[in-house]
Enzyme design. Structure first.
Site: not given
Length: 317
Positions: A10, A58, A83, A109, A117, A167
């Site tokens: 990322r 999104e 998303f 991610h 998460d 991530r």
């Protein structure tokens, strides 16, 4: 011996966007209230007038990206994979892919390595969802070098592209000075005669370690192929490897259904049927834990890959 450099893909994404922004005046980056996490904030600091925060919306962001593409802009729409591929699926399909617009989707991610998460944010279905959309190019880079190259290649390609980033900070493995990225072309990282490990994304580096373990501990010679482009798949390379070793193992930080494993099996069942072992997430949701704990739980670390491949090889020999 110096420590291996580790970088999250990322981070590579954000830095590559800045480099592209300096060369391409029509480049526009969109984000959905996650610029700090997706690292598009790196681009935002340099080109604030070309960064659009669409808020936690999104689906709307994908529509905006589609509209910008029709005006000659080159939009990179960025958010978490959950998303981008999940919440905004209809807009990606109908507003971007159906008219074959020049939109790039930067999905960060992805996979279980998102860690704490939890299951709601650990997208393990995105490669399958994006791969099934007609005309969508699907790329899953293995490290910093490849992630940067993938962003540049996506910018040059005319049409929709889904880019998958992680991530976790992971080792840089593509240090060969002759490294070359080409959409749709896999890379042989290690030659072998007994079995072929076909990996994508984060597990590529772990597959290389596992191949070394197989050689040192058991005298098993494993070929390792990095498939950074899930679609279009390098079918020629996959079939060639199957003919050479007669055993294939696919390794992905994704469900074993519909991703790399599914794509490889579809190709081989048509062209050259051989035994295939799929290593990945076995039709379950993710859970909370550190990224590396979850990688190990699903057998995607070097030790886990080594054990599964050795067992498979001995059973089929």
């Amino acid at each position: 011996m110096s420590e291996v450099k580790k970088i999250a893909t990322r981070e590579s994404y954000g830095e590559a966007l800045v480099e592209l922004g300096m060369k391409m005046d029509n480049l526009v980056v969109l984000d959905a209230d996650l610029a700090g996490a997706t690292k598009t904030s790196t681009f935002q600091k340099v080109f604030p007038e070309r960064h659009i925060d669409c808020g936690i919306a999104e689906a709307n962001m994908m529509g905006i990206a589609a509209g910008l593409a029709t005006t000659g802009k080159l939009p990179f729409a960025s958010t978490f994979a959950m998303f981008a591929a999940g919440r905004a699926y209809e807009q990606v399909r109908n507003s971007i892919a159906y008219p074959h617009l020049n939109v790039k989707i930067g999905a960060t991610h992805a996979g279980v390595s998102v860690g704490e998460d939890g299951a709601s944010h650990q997208c393990i279905e995105d490669l399958a969802l994006m791969r099934v959309i007609p005309g969508m190019v699907v790329i899953n880079p293995s490290d910093d070098v490849e992630a940067r190259a993938a962003v540049f290649a996506a910018a040059e390609y005319n049409g929709p592209v889904y880019l998958r980033f992680g991530r976790l900070a992971i080792p840089v493995i593509n240090t060969n000075p002759d490294y070359h990225f080409e959409i749709g072309k896999g890379i042989v990282l290690r030659e072998g005669r007994d079995i072929t490990l076909v990996a994508t994304g984060l597990p590529v580096g772990e597959a290389l370690k596992a191949a070394e373990m197989l050689s040192e501990k058991d005298g098993i010679s494993a070929k390792v192929i990095n498939i950074h482009t899930i679609k279009p798949l390098d079918e020629e390379l996959i079939v060639s490897a199957a003919k050479e070793t007669n055993k294939i193992v696919t390794i992905e930080e994704h469900s074993i259904i519909g991703g790399l494993g599914g794509a490889v099996c579809e190709t081989l069942s048509k062209e050259y049927p051989v035994k295939v072992l799929r290593i990945g997430v076995n039709d379950v949701f993710g859970e909370s834990g550190t990224g590396w704990e979850l990688i190990e739980k699903h057998g995607l670390d070097a030790e886990g890959i080594y054990n599964r491949v050795k067992e498979f090889y001995l059973q089929e020999s």
